[in-house]
Design a protein around this motif. Sequence first.
Motif, short mmCIF file in Angstrom:
data_model
loop_
_atom_site.label_atom_id
_atom_site.label_comp_id
_atom_site.label_asym_id
_atom_site.label_seq_id
_atom_site.Cartn_x
_atom_site.Cartn_y
_atom_site.Cartn_z
N UNK A 383 -5.05 0.00 10.70
CA UNK A 383 -4.70 1.25 10.05
C UNK A 383 -3.49 1.90 10.70
N UNK A 384 -3.50 1.89 12.06
CA UNK A 384 -2.38 2.51 12.77
C UNK A 384 -1.09 1.76 12.50
N UNK A 385 -1.18 0.41 12.50
CA UNK A 385 0.01 -0.39 12.22
C UNK A 385 0.54 -0.07 10.83
N UNK A 386 -0.38 0.02 9.86
CA UNK A 386 0.03 0.36 8.50
C UNK A 386 0.70 1.72 8.44
N UNK A 387 0.08 2.70 9.14
CA UNK A 387 0.64 4.04 9.14
C UNK A 387 2.03 4.04 9.75
N UNK A 388 2.21 3.26 10.85
CA UNK A 388 3.52 3.19 11.49
C UNK A 388 4.56 2.61 10.55
N UNK A 389 4.20 1.54 9.85
CA UNK A 389 5.14 0.92 8.91
C UNK A 389 5.51 1.90 7.80
N UNK A 390 4.48 2.60 7.30
CA UNK A 390 4.73 3.55 6.21
C UNK A 390 5.69 4.63 6.68
N UNK A 391 5.46 5.11 7.90
CA UNK A 391 6.30 6.18 8.44
C UNK A 391 7.74 5.70 8.59
N UNK A 392 7.88 4.46 9.06
CA UNK A 392 9.20 3.86 9.20
C UNK A 392 9.90 3.82 7.84
N UNK A 393 9.15 3.36 6.82
CA UNK A 393 9.73 3.22 5.49
C UNK A 393 10.16 4.57 4.95
N UNK A 394 9.30 5.59 5.09
CA UNK A 394 9.66 6.89 4.54
C UNK A 394 10.86 7.47 5.29
N UNK A 395 10.93 7.18 6.61
CA UNK A 395 12.06 7.71 7.37
C UNK A 395 13.37 7.09 6.91
N UNK A 396 13.32 5.76 6.70
CA UNK A 396 14.53 5.09 6.23
C UNK A 396 14.97 5.65 4.89
N UNK A 397 14.01 5.83 3.99
CA UNK A 397 14.38 6.29 2.66
C UNK A 397 14.89 7.73 2.72
N UNK A 398 14.28 8.54 3.62
CA UNK A 398 14.75 9.92 3.75
C UNK A 398 16.19 9.94 4.26
N UNK A 399 16.50 9.04 5.23
CA UNK A 399 17.85 9.01 5.77
C UNK A 399 18.85 8.58 4.71
N UNK A 400 18.44 7.59 3.89
CA UNK A 400 19.32 7.14 2.82
C UNK A 400 19.63 8.26 1.84
N UNK A 401 18.56 9.00 1.49
CA UNK A 401 18.76 10.07 0.52
C UNK A 401 19.64 11.17 1.10
#
Lengths: 408, 189
Positions: A383-401
Amino acid sequence: MFAVDSLLDGITVFSTQFLVVLIKVVVIFVVGLVGTMLMVWFERKVIAYMQNRVGPDKAGPKGLLQTLADGIKLFFKEDLIPEKSDRFVFKLAPYLAFVPAFLVWSVIPLGGDFSNGKDGTVSILGKATKLQLADPPVGVLLLLALSSVAVYGIMLAGWSSGSKYPLLGSVRASAQMVSYEAALGLSLATVILIAGTLSTSGIVAAQSSFTRWHVVATGVLPFIIFLLAATAELNRPPFDLVEAEQELVGGFNTEYSSIRFALFFLAEFMNTITMSGVIVTLFFGGPQPLKIFGNANVLSFLGPFSGTVWMLLKVMVFLYIYVWFRATLPRLRYDQLMNLGWKLLIPLSLGWFMLIAVFRVGSDKGWSQTERYVAVAIGIAVMFAGAGLLRLATRVSARNREREGAMF
Amino acid sequence: MELFVFVVAAAMVLGGAVGVVVRSHPVHAALSLVLTLFGVAVLFIAQDAHFLAAVQVIVYAGAIVVLFLFVIMLLGVDNAEDLHVEPFKVQRPVASVVGAGLMVLIGTAIIVSRKAAVPPSPQSQAVQDAALDPHDGNIKALARDLFSDHVLAFELTSVLLVIAVVATVLLARKPRPGELTVESKAGGR
């Protein structure tokens, strides 16, 4: 043919069974309507006191009849249909909103004796029956089906009005309801997993003591997710973007007046009551008594009515909580709403569902204590690994936007 | 009673189906489709397939048609499409041929199945008995079937859905300036 209730086998018109079913239908209908009326009064009164006002106090004792007066006033108002509207759909939409709200009542166990493994049957006029209108084997799925049908009323109301603001309101509403349905369903799935049945009376029967109440047995988190998702499904504050007055005039029901508006209004409040009933049924044992201290049912002196009284008390608590939400919490922004739903509630409920599934497999296979700890540790790590990946993904997309110059 | 339910549900299904074809307004057509789906759900319940009925309403009426309506509302499709403009020339003759062929196939299937009533094999009889158990049996039988015999097909379907989601995200993404996109890679515009 309809294996819904043993009561219905060999039923004919003018038989005792028919009478019992008829009584149940009428009682649920009347209680539903009167309950909605009282709920409107309750909400106005409680919010008034929370805001240091008195609230309605002119019609009837303590203003109890205010809702009735408002209803009569609405009935006699002019019924307007906008010129650009789609007349048929415009007239149909209020009923599509109202009927599902009512139908949910039919599968909620409203009382009955579940003590010592009884299945909640009582006898009315010499016929054994459950204190719920129908107990289909897919009970909980019926709730989901009705909540997904309820989207139509709001969606079509906004569209058929032929006006900008209602359309915006209804698009918001349907997007919100469809998004939160996933989290609602996933948190509900944990309850089904623990109870091992889909039928509502079976779910209540599985919650025979406080530690087996699903709020405890599923580990509180699914309950919190369900409560949030249910509030969003109901379009109640703080998720009431559908009728954000400052932005959308009145939301999807802007163009409605008279009795059609009253139907939307009733549907909203009735949904609040039914959703409280659903929460109590799924997580708080429905008509089961609260037994923290020993095995005694505090309300046992009420005899066969104790289940109904317990149910009523629990539902009242949730109705108060909903009013409390409305009085205290500011409305979310639209992107916050969607972020909460998609990026927090859905992944969290999915992860929790997996964890509960591991527990279930463990108890089925008879794992030892250490095996269980290892399984849970692995589950939490995943669960923690999944949460970390999700957080990474949202951060990347936020930076792109941000690079593209979006506002949020 | 069973006949009554069948007649009412069949009328719903057929009326909705005719409505989908006949109504010129896309929203009305979508609503007719909902009527059809509900009729089918009622027929499922009449056959004791409660789970299928619930899923029918949740998935088809609750998600798919809502999506249709969403697209119609957001794109603002006009009240009436001009039927004289044909974007794809051979579409109509091909459609009528396929429609007629389908009618013939279904008709033959009905006639053939009426003649040769297959006696149930003992194994399928057991599954049927389990499925007709009024208490959850239906759902349990379905789940056992789905997660044992057909688990590969089930998983493949979920993979298909994930692929569709990923493809949608990729197509909907705004390309950064100077970046190769799907379209430019494919040599398109």
